[in-house]
Write a protein that holds these residues in place. Structure first.
Motif, short mmCIF file in Angstrom:
data_model
loop_
_atom_site.label_atom_id
_atom_site.label_comp_id
_atom_site.label_asym_id
_atom_site.label_seq_id
_atom_site.Cartn_x
_atom_site.Cartn_y
_atom_site.Cartn_z
N UNK A 161 1.18 -5.24 8.56
CA UNK A 161 1.91 -6.25 7.79
C UNK A 161 3.24 -5.72 7.26
N UNK A 162 3.48 -4.40 7.37
CA UNK A 162 4.72 -3.83 6.86
C UNK A 162 5.52 -3.07 7.91
N UNK A 163 4.98 -2.91 9.11
CA UNK A 163 5.65 -2.10 10.14
C UNK A 163 6.94 -2.77 10.62
N UNK A 164 7.95 -1.93 10.88
CA UNK A 164 9.21 -2.43 11.43
C UNK A 164 9.12 -2.63 12.94
N UNK A 216 -10.21 -5.05 2.80
CA UNK A 216 -11.11 -4.06 3.38
C UNK A 216 -11.72 -3.21 2.28
N UNK A 217 -12.77 -2.47 2.63
CA UNK A 217 -13.44 -1.62 1.66
C UNK A 217 -12.55 -0.47 1.21
N UNK A 218 -11.69 0.03 2.10
CA UNK A 218 -10.80 1.14 1.78
C UNK A 218 -9.43 0.58 1.42
N UNK A 219 -9.15 0.51 0.14
CA UNK A 219 -7.88 -0.06 -0.33
C UNK A 219 -6.72 0.89 -0.13
N UNK A 220 -6.99 2.16 0.19
CA UNK A 220 -5.91 3.12 0.39
C UNK A 220 -5.37 3.10 1.81
N UNK A 221 -6.01 2.39 2.71
CA UNK A 221 -5.54 2.26 4.10
C UNK A 221 -5.49 0.79 4.44
N UNK A 222 -4.30 0.25 4.53
CA UNK A 222 -4.13 -1.19 4.71
C UNK A 222 -4.23 -1.58 6.18
N UNK A 225 0.79 -1.22 0.00
CA UNK A 225 0.00 0.00 0.00
C UNK A 225 0.83 1.27 0.00
N UNK A 226 2.14 1.16 0.01
CA UNK A 226 3.03 2.31 0.01
C UNK A 226 4.40 1.83 -0.42
N UNK A 227 5.30 2.77 -0.72
CA UNK A 227 6.66 2.43 -1.13
C UNK A 227 7.66 3.07 -0.18
N UNK A 228 8.58 2.28 0.31
CA UNK A 228 9.51 2.75 1.34
C UNK A 228 10.41 3.88 0.84
N UNK A 229 10.85 3.81 -0.39
CA UNK A 229 11.73 4.85 -0.89
C UNK A 229 11.01 6.20 -0.99
N UNK A 230 9.78 6.17 -1.46
CA UNK A 230 8.99 7.39 -1.50
C UNK A 230 8.70 7.94 -0.12
N UNK A 231 8.49 7.04 0.81
CA UNK A 231 8.26 7.43 2.21
C UNK A 231 9.50 8.12 2.77
N UNK A 232 10.67 7.58 2.49
CA UNK A 232 11.91 8.18 2.99
C UNK A 232 12.16 9.55 2.36
N UNK A 278 -1.20 7.51 0.36
CA UNK A 278 -0.94 6.11 0.69
C UNK A 278 0.43 6.01 1.36
N UNK A 279 0.44 6.05 2.66
CA UNK A 279 1.68 6.01 3.44
C UNK A 279 1.33 5.63 4.86
N UNK A 280 2.28 5.05 5.60
CA UNK A 280 2.00 4.62 6.98
C UNK A 280 2.12 5.76 7.99
#
Length: 377
Positions: free
Chosen positions: A163-166, A202-208, A38-45, A85-87
């Motif tokens: 499912x992606x949290x460190x 889930x119904x909202x695919x933008x929030x995992x 649901x997000x990309x780590x490089x873009x997040x950084x 779309x980011x954590x």
């Protein structure tokens, strides 16, 4: 209490809006929501390197910027406008809040700098399959394992970006406890042995969201064992206020887009915005969104001021924003007519977020009940 934003805050909002509009257009939202993460780590950084948004609320002593909820809620409102779309919510609101409210100074020094830099993605796992958002419903078991370590057995569900949290902050129950007694918060690495993580549909695919299963997972206490009830309650108040501000951002975006479409769409030789029924819908949306904004902004100010009525104010903001967002989404789809129900039209993306946010951390009925309980106490 001040309801107006300062010049610096308005400038911050303006810059942030431009940045997010470029980084998160609907095409990018659609691309990322189709991925499992649901997000990309490089873009997040890169986003954190540019603006340091995860550091906003963290004290300067721990690598942050030391701002308050007024600024944090500006960020969330603008992210709600673009469905970023980011954590961010999981990391900067839930996990950071739990660490600040429950952790010792030593634990804050160890955990917060990584979050502030954007290197660590974190979340808070507290709800379970029953779907209750209160601490008393916790059944995940925490058992002492010697040497200051504990072992966790059970499950958590509806975990934002679980499912992606460190790093995962987990609410668990000590042996023989019940209700809000014997509750503790623990930290668990995302790749800990015995931890199974499964993304949910889930119904909202933008929030995992994810379901986590713990089978003898080793965990370290966050704060004093058995003393998590009060820090967790404070974290949930903060989360409700922050979500309310995120929701009014989405509702305002829907209102603006629907009005722009009504002005552009021509029927019977004139824009549909000139029809009286459309004028009524536009007026209803404006009133609903502005009232929700007032409640959300007031709640953010109440957090910064540590208002004695904060529990009631937070619930009021969440209930008001949930109703306004959902009703605005309904109006927006109706104004778009037949195309509003199609996958190709972007309106459904915000509709799905409105529906998911409506029930996240408790729906409007739940929060009105909490508000009345506080006032009756």
């Amino acid at each position: 209490m001040k309801f107006g934003f300062s010049r610096e805050q308005e400038e911050f909002r303006s810059n942030l809006r431009r940045f997010l509009a470029e980084r998160s257009p609907p095409s990018e939202v659609r691309r990322l929501m189709e991925t499992e993460a649901g997000w990309e780590r490089e873009g997040w950084r890169r986003a954190n390197a540019a603006l340091g948004l995860t550091a906003l609320r963290i004290p300067e002593a721990h690598g942050g910027q030391g701002f308050g909820f007024g600024e944090l809620c500006i960020v969330l409102e603008e992210m709600g406008r673009v469905l970023l779309c980011a954590p961010y919510f999981a990391t900067a609101v839930l996990a950071t809040g739990a660490i600040l409210n429950a952790g010792t100074e030593e634990q804050k020094r160890a955990l917060l700098p990584g979050i502030a830099s954007g290197e660590t993605v974190a979340t808070l796992a507290f709800a379970e399959d029953a779907g209750r958002w209160d601490a008393a419903a916790t059944t995940l078991a925490a058992t002492p394992a010697g040497g200051g370590r504990w072992r966790l057995d059970g499950h958590k569900s509806f975990v934002l970006d679980g499912h992606t949290a460190d790093l995962i902050v987990v609410l668990a129950r000590g042996p023989g406890s019940a209700g809000e007694e014997g509750l503790s918060l623990f930290t668990v690495p995302g790749d800990a042995p015995g931890l199974e993580r499964r993304p949910l549909r889930t119904i909202d695919m933008t929030r995992k969201l994810a379901r986590l299963t713990f089978r003898g997972v080793e965990a370290a206490p966050l704060g004093a064992p058995g003393g998590a009830a009060a820090p967790f309650a404070r974290t949930m108040l903060e989360a409700a206020v922050c979500l309310a501000n995120e929701m009014v951002g989405g509702a305002e975006r829907l209102r603006e887009d629907a009005l722009a479409y009504a002005k552009m769409r021509v029927q019977f030789g004139r824009p549909v915005a000139s029809f009286q029924s459309m004028k009524h819908k536009a007026a209803d949306m404006l009133v609903d969104v502005e009232l929700a904004k007032a409640a959300a902004y007031y709640a953010a100010a109440a957090l910064d001021e540590d208002d004695a009525e904060l529990p009631a104010i937070a619930s009021l903001a969440k209930a008001c924003a949930a109703d306004a967002y959902m009703q605005t989404a309904i109006h927006a789809i109706q104004i778009h007519g037949g195309i509003g129900f199609t996958w190709d039209n972007d309106t459904h993306l915000w509709f799905r977020r409105a529906k998911g946010s409506e029930v996240l951390f408790g729906d409007a009925h739940h929060h009105r009940e909490l508000m009345m309980r506080h006032w009756a106490a």
